[in-house]
Write a protein that holds these residues in place. Structure first.
Motif, short mmCIF file in Angstrom:
data_model
loop_
_atom_site.label_atom_id
_atom_site.label_comp_id
_atom_site.label_asym_id
_atom_site.label_seq_id
_atom_site.Cartn_x
_atom_site.Cartn_y
_atom_site.Cartn_z
N LYS A 91 -16.05 68.93 -0.58
CA LYS A 91 -15.57 68.30 0.65
C LYS A 91 -16.74 67.90 1.55
N GLU A 92 -17.74 68.76 1.62
CA GLU A 92 -18.92 68.46 2.43
C GLU A 92 -19.65 67.24 1.90
N ILE A 93 -19.75 67.16 0.55
CA ILE A 93 -20.42 66.01 -0.08
C ILE A 93 -19.66 64.72 0.22
N LYS A 94 -18.34 64.78 0.07
CA LYS A 94 -17.52 63.58 0.28
C LYS A 94 -17.50 63.16 1.75
N ALA A 134 -11.87 62.77 1.12
CA ALA A 134 -12.67 63.91 1.59
C ALA A 134 -11.78 64.97 2.25
N MET A 135 -10.81 64.51 3.02
CA MET A 135 -9.94 65.45 3.72
C MET A 135 -9.03 66.20 2.75
N LEU A 138 -19.68 43.93 1.41
CA LEU A 138 -18.51 43.36 0.77
C LEU A 138 -17.41 44.41 0.65
N VAL A 139 -16.17 43.95 0.68
CA VAL A 139 -15.02 44.83 0.46
C VAL A 139 -14.35 44.41 -0.85
N PRO A 140 -13.57 45.30 -1.49
CA PRO A 140 -12.89 44.94 -2.74
C PRO A 140 -12.02 43.70 -2.57
N ARG A 141 -11.80 42.98 -3.65
CA ARG A 141 -11.00 41.74 -3.58
C ARG A 141 -9.62 41.98 -2.97
N ASN A 142 -9.00 43.10 -3.36
CA ASN A 142 -7.65 43.34 -2.86
C ASN A 142 -7.61 43.71 -1.38
N ASP A 161 -8.83 54.95 3.76
CA ASP A 161 -8.00 55.18 2.57
C ASP A 161 -8.82 55.65 1.37
N ASP A 162 -9.98 55.04 1.16
CA ASP A 162 -10.74 55.30 -0.07
C ASP A 162 -11.85 56.33 0.10
#
Length: 465
Positions: free
Chosen positions: A248-251, A239-240, A370-374, A233-234
């Motif tokens: 796009k290549e950087i992402k 990137a797509m 770690l992942v975001p709290r949400n 998702d993030d």
């Protein structure tokens, strides 16, 4: 006639007379302590004032090292009851380890004390640095072949914390034990390696973190799913959706880097690749436990475990700061001269300031994953109750209350109504057992018919007459 008990008391008080107390200096053995500074410059007939400061400073370090070892040893015993046979009424865990969780607060207190001592030792270097390099040169030759590397207590501390031989930098291309010639010292070092280290005991403790069970909450399965959806998702979707080819290549490269980072811990085989490289210390399951504690630190049952994890990282940080201050002081005093013990001096010490000397480096690296709290997987109702100490205590209270009620209902017909038949007594027992089981299951947050039936059968079996 005199009271016979008076004589007994008088005799008892005389026989149990307290030993004579000691004065301050006697208790601390100050005469011996303050008389153990032997200045080599004085014996050579060329007294150097700052040699006294040099000796006092290092003796103070050794005294504090001794106290740190006392604290570390006590914590190791509390964490490893089965291995040290030092705990009463321990709690047996699934993997056979013996741990008494009641000691957790004391463990935290003593480890925090260790860190306070290390802070003091880190701040002690500036006192020694009031001595100039020229002042040090006035008596340095008298120190040969003595070296700080020969500090037995510091080597013992490293071993008891869990520093492995393969992570040590060789001293003069030799095993560090070669610096110790006395058999009893070598034996102490051998014992410190063979005994369970603090790292090993913390690893076993983390492996029993509640919620790791694959047939229960299955934290790692949920974590894997969350990471996959978060990266998609993030990172991948952004990137797509990018229309600019360069961006796009950087992402896409950023997504791949993030994905590769997380894939290195997703399976035990992938994780163990870094273990074999010496880049990780903890087992795969212990790492999972530490990650779960880090993500759910706000849950009451994880408050103290998170405190301990933080304290262990502080310990590693303070030891690194101590090594760094030592290195900078040596460079300031000697430059790149050879050490008095024959080592490369500054060059050798500088090599010890790296992650290879961090015993609990895996705890530092938790932040990478770690992942975001949400995105943190929500706890199930049952898992939340397991991690809520107060509700867990209430749950046990109600279960015990229902147990006692059922027991009274089973036994009372036998006492109160002798004419009541055996079959009726058994029916009463079964009914009481069912009521107790239903209440216990409800208190635990389990409302399924299968669970109630299971508990009912267990209670009913206990009440068979």
């Amino acid at each position: 006639m005199s009271c016979p008990f008076a004589n007994v008391d008088e005799h008892s008080s005389k026989s149990k007379k307290k030993p004579a107390g000691k004065l301050y200096g006697e208790y601390l053995m100050l005469d011996e302590l303050l008389d153990c500074q032997r200045l080599m410059s004085v014996e050579a007939g060329k007294p150097v004032h700052d040699e006294h400061l040099f000796i006092i400073t290092h003796q103070a370090y050794e005294l504090w090292f001794k106290q740190i070892l006392v604290e570390i040893d006590s914590v190791r015993h509390m964490l490893g009851a089965k291995l040290f046979e030092d705990l009463s009424e321990p709690q047996r865990t699934d993997n056979g380890n013996l741990v008494d969780e009641r000691h957790m607060l004391e463990i935290i207190k003593r480890m925090d004390r260790v860190n306070m001592i290390l802070k003091l030792l880190v701040d002690q270097f500036p006192i020694l640095e009031t001595m100039t390099p020229l002042d040090f040169m006035d008596f340095r030759d008298y120190l040969i072949p003595a070296s700080g590397f020969q500090s037995l207590q510091f080597r013992l501390l490293e071993n008891k914390l869990g520093l492995k031989q393969e992570n040590r930098v060789k001293y003069n291309q030799q095993h560090y034990k070669e610096a110790f010639k006395q058999p009893e010292h070598v034996q102490e070092l051998n014992d410190s390696v063979e005994e369970p280290s603090l790292l090993m005991l913390v690893e076993r403790w983390l492996e029993r973190t509640p919620g790791l069970e694959t047939d229960g909450f299955n934290f790692w399965g949920k974590y894997q799913s969350v990471v996959e959806s978060w990266l998609e998702d993030d990172w991948l979707s952004h990137a797509m959706e990018e229309t600019d080819a360069d961006q796009k290549e950087i992402k896409m490269a950023e997504y791949k880097k993030q994905n590769d980072t997380f894939q290195s811990i997703m399976t035990e085989d992938a994780y163990n690749v870094d273990v074999q490289r010496g880049e990780r210390r903890l087992s795969f399951k212990a790492f999972q436990g530490a990650m779960m504690i880090a993500l759910y630190r706000d849950e009451p049952r994880f408050h103290q475990p998170f405190q301990l994890i933080t304290i262990l990282m502080d310990l590693d940080s303070l030891l690194t700061k101590w090594r760094y201050n030592h290195v900078t002081m040596v460079q300031r005093m000697l430059g790149t001269k050879m050490g008095t013990g024959g080592s490369s001096g500054y060059q050798y010490l500088r090599s010890t300031i790296s992650d290879r000397y961090k015993v609990f480096v895996d705890l530092f690296n938790l932040s990478t994953y770690l992942v975001p709290r949400n995105r943190i997987p929500p706890l199930t109702r049952q898992m939340r109750r397991r991690l809520t100490i107060q509700e867990d205590m209430i749950d046990k209270y109600y279960k015990m209350k229902q147990y006692k009620t059922a027991k009274l209902q089973v036994t009372s017909p036998l006492v109160g109504d002798k004419g009541q038949g055996q079959s009726q007594v058994q029916e009463t027992a079964a009914a009481a057992a069912a009521a107790a089981a239903a209440a216990a299951a409800a208190a635990a947050g389990d409302s399924s018919d299968d669970e109630v039936a299971k508990v009912t059968q267990e209670v009913s079996d206990n009440f068979k007459i």
